[in-house]
Motif scaffolding. Structure first.
Motif, short mmCIF file in Angstrom:
data_model
loop_
_atom_site.label_atom_id
_atom_site.label_comp_id
_atom_site.label_asym_id
_atom_site.label_seq_id
_atom_site.Cartn_x
_atom_site.Cartn_y
_atom_site.Cartn_z
N ASN A 57 0.74 -1.16 0.10
CA ASN A 57 0.19 -0.05 0.04
C ASN A 57 0.79 1.10 -0.05
OD1 ASN A 57 -2.53 -1.47 0.40
ND2 ASN A 57 -2.06 -1.78 2.30
N MET A 58 1.14 2.07 -1.09
CA MET A 58 1.69 3.23 -1.40
C MET A 58 0.83 4.15 -2.15
SD MET A 58 5.56 1.90 -2.13
CE MET A 58 5.17 0.89 -3.42
N PRO A 59 1.18 5.49 -1.90
CA PRO A 59 0.42 6.39 -2.84
C PRO A 59 0.81 6.45 -4.19
CG PRO A 59 2.09 7.45 -1.19
CD PRO A 59 1.99 5.97 -1.22
N GLY A 60 0.09 6.81 -5.18
CA GLY A 60 0.39 6.96 -6.50
C GLY A 60 0.31 5.66 -7.21
N MET A 61 1.39 4.78 -6.95
CA MET A 61 1.15 3.34 -7.48
C MET A 61 1.64 2.41 -6.64
SD MET A 61 3.65 1.61 -10.71
CE MET A 61 3.03 2.80 -11.98
N ASP A 62 0.43 1.53 -6.19
CA ASP A 62 0.78 0.80 -5.20
C ASP A 62 1.85 -0.48 -5.59
OD1 ASP A 62 -0.68 -1.48 -6.54
OD2 ASP A 62 -2.19 -0.91 -5.54
N GLY A 63 2.29 -1.29 -4.68
CA GLY A 63 3.27 -2.44 -4.98
C GLY A 63 2.66 -3.42 -5.92
N ILE A 64 1.61 -3.87 -5.84
CA ILE A 64 1.08 -4.78 -6.72
C ILE A 64 1.13 -4.38 -8.14
CG2 ILE A 64 -0.96 -6.38 -7.46
CD1 ILE A 64 -1.81 -6.43 -4.52
N GLU A 65 0.70 -3.08 -8.37
CA GLU A 65 0.74 -2.65 -9.75
C GLU A 65 2.28 -2.28 -10.25
OE1 GLU A 65 -0.65 1.28 -12.34
OE2 GLU A 65 -1.43 1.29 -10.30
N CYS A 66 2.93 -2.04 -9.28
CA CYS A 66 4.46 -1.76 -9.69
C CYS A 66 5.19 -3.22 -10.06
CB CYS A 66 5.18 -1.35 -8.66
SG CYS A 66 7.06 -0.77 -8.83
N THR A 67 4.79 -4.16 -9.27
CA THR A 67 5.61 -5.48 -9.41
C THR A 67 4.96 -6.00 -10.87
OG1 THR A 67 5.71 -5.94 -7.07
CG2 THR A 67 5.56 -7.70 -8.53
N GLY A 68 3.89 -5.81 -11.02
CA GLY A 68 3.38 -6.19 -12.44
C GLY A 68 4.00 -5.20 -13.72
N GLN A 69 4.22 -4.29 -13.39
CA GLN A 69 5.14 -3.29 -14.40
C GLN A 69 6.46 -4.02 -14.59
OE1 GLN A 69 3.83 -0.98 -16.56
NE2 GLN A 69 1.70 -1.66 -15.70
N ILE A 70 7.14 -4.20 -13.28
CA ILE A 70 8.58 -4.68 -13.50
C ILE A 70 8.45 -6.31 -14.11
CG2 ILE A 70 10.33 -5.77 -11.89
CD1 ILE A 70 9.46 -3.35 -9.80
N ARG A 71 7.69 -7.00 -13.82
CA ARG A 71 7.60 -8.43 -14.69
C ARG A 71 7.45 -8.19 -16.09
NH1 ARG A 71 10.53 -9.80 -10.56
NH2 ARG A 71 9.56 -10.58 -8.84
N LYS A 72 6.90 -7.00 -16.51
CA LYS A 72 6.71 -6.68 -17.92
C LYS A 72 7.88 -6.22 -18.75
CE LYS A 72 1.83 -6.42 -17.44
NZ LYS A 72 0.88 -5.45 -17.49
N LEU A 73 8.95 -5.79 -17.94
CA LEU A 73 10.22 -5.11 -18.45
C LEU A 73 10.76 -6.00 -19.46
CD1 LEU A 73 11.69 -3.36 -15.27
CD2 LEU A 73 10.36 -2.34 -17.09
N ALA A 74 11.38 -5.30 -20.48
CA ALA A 74 12.18 -5.81 -21.61
C ALA A 74 13.46 -6.67 -20.97
CB ALA A 74 12.41 -4.82 -22.75
N ASP A 75 13.97 -5.86 -20.29
CA ASP A 75 15.47 -6.39 -19.71
C ASP A 75 15.06 -7.63 -18.74
OD1 ASP A 75 17.61 -6.99 -18.19
OD2 ASP A 75 18.08 -4.70 -18.06
N PRO A 76 15.42 -8.82 -19.19
CA PRO A 76 15.17 -9.77 -18.34
C PRO A 76 15.72 -9.98 -16.98
CG PRO A 76 16.72 -10.61 -20.23
CD PRO A 76 16.27 -9.13 -20.24
N LYS A 77 16.93 -9.25 -16.89
CA LYS A 77 17.59 -9.41 -15.34
C LYS A 77 16.67 -8.34 -14.61
CE LYS A 77 21.80 -7.88 -12.93
NZ LYS A 77 23.12 -7.18 -13.15
N LYS A 78 16.13 -7.43 -14.97
CA LYS A 78 15.15 -6.22 -14.29
C LYS A 78 13.93 -7.06 -14.14
CE LYS A 78 17.65 -2.36 -15.86
NZ LYS A 78 18.27 -1.25 -14.77
N ALA A 79 13.50 -7.52 -15.17
CA ALA A 79 12.11 -8.15 -14.92
C ALA A 79 12.16 -9.36 -14.03
CB ALA A 79 11.78 -8.64 -16.56
#
Length: 124
Positions: A57-79
């Motif tokens: 629970n964070m303002p702006g973009m919560d942890g669940i949404e952020c984690t979903g965005q990270i998992r979609k990153l093009a860089d496999p190391k970051k994703a």
């Protein structure tokens, strides 16, 4: 592993952030912090981290949404960076539900700092 473990803490509570930072710095971790998911994504664009501690629970973009965005990153190391969910509502979720959202593991607040250190070291 030699050198410091690079940990990004996404947490909007300065009390939890500062306690977590102090504990992990004693464990040879280099700490970076973000107050919401938008900042996490900006930081990931320019740096790599070995573990992310993600408040749900964070303002702006919560942890669940952020984690979903990270998992979609093009860089496999970051994703595929290990992400530990941090929540005060863990009783409402199972580990399988957190994993379905893209998290590697979770910790319940109030944090057990011995378990936190153990999980960070195991995932780094």
């Amino acid at each position: 592993m030699s050198g410091k473990i690079k940990v990004l803490i996404a947490e909007d509570s300065s009390v939890i952030l500062n306690l977590t930072k102090k504990i992990l710095e004693f464990q040879n971790c280099e700490i970076f912090s973000a107050k919401n998911g938008h900042v996490v994504l900006e930081m990931l664009a320019t740096s790599d981290y070995q573990v992310i501690l993600m408040d749900i629970n964070m303002p702006g973009m919560d942890g669940i949404e952020c984690t979903g965005q990270i998992r979609k990153l093009a860089d496999p190391k970051k994703a595929n960076v290990p992400i530990i969910a941090i929540t005060g509502n863990a009783r409402n979720y199972s580990l399988d539900e957190f994993k379905a959202q893209g998290f590697t593991d979770f910790l319940q607040k109030p944090l057990n700092f011995d378990v936190l250190v153990e999980k960070v070291k195991a995932l780094a």
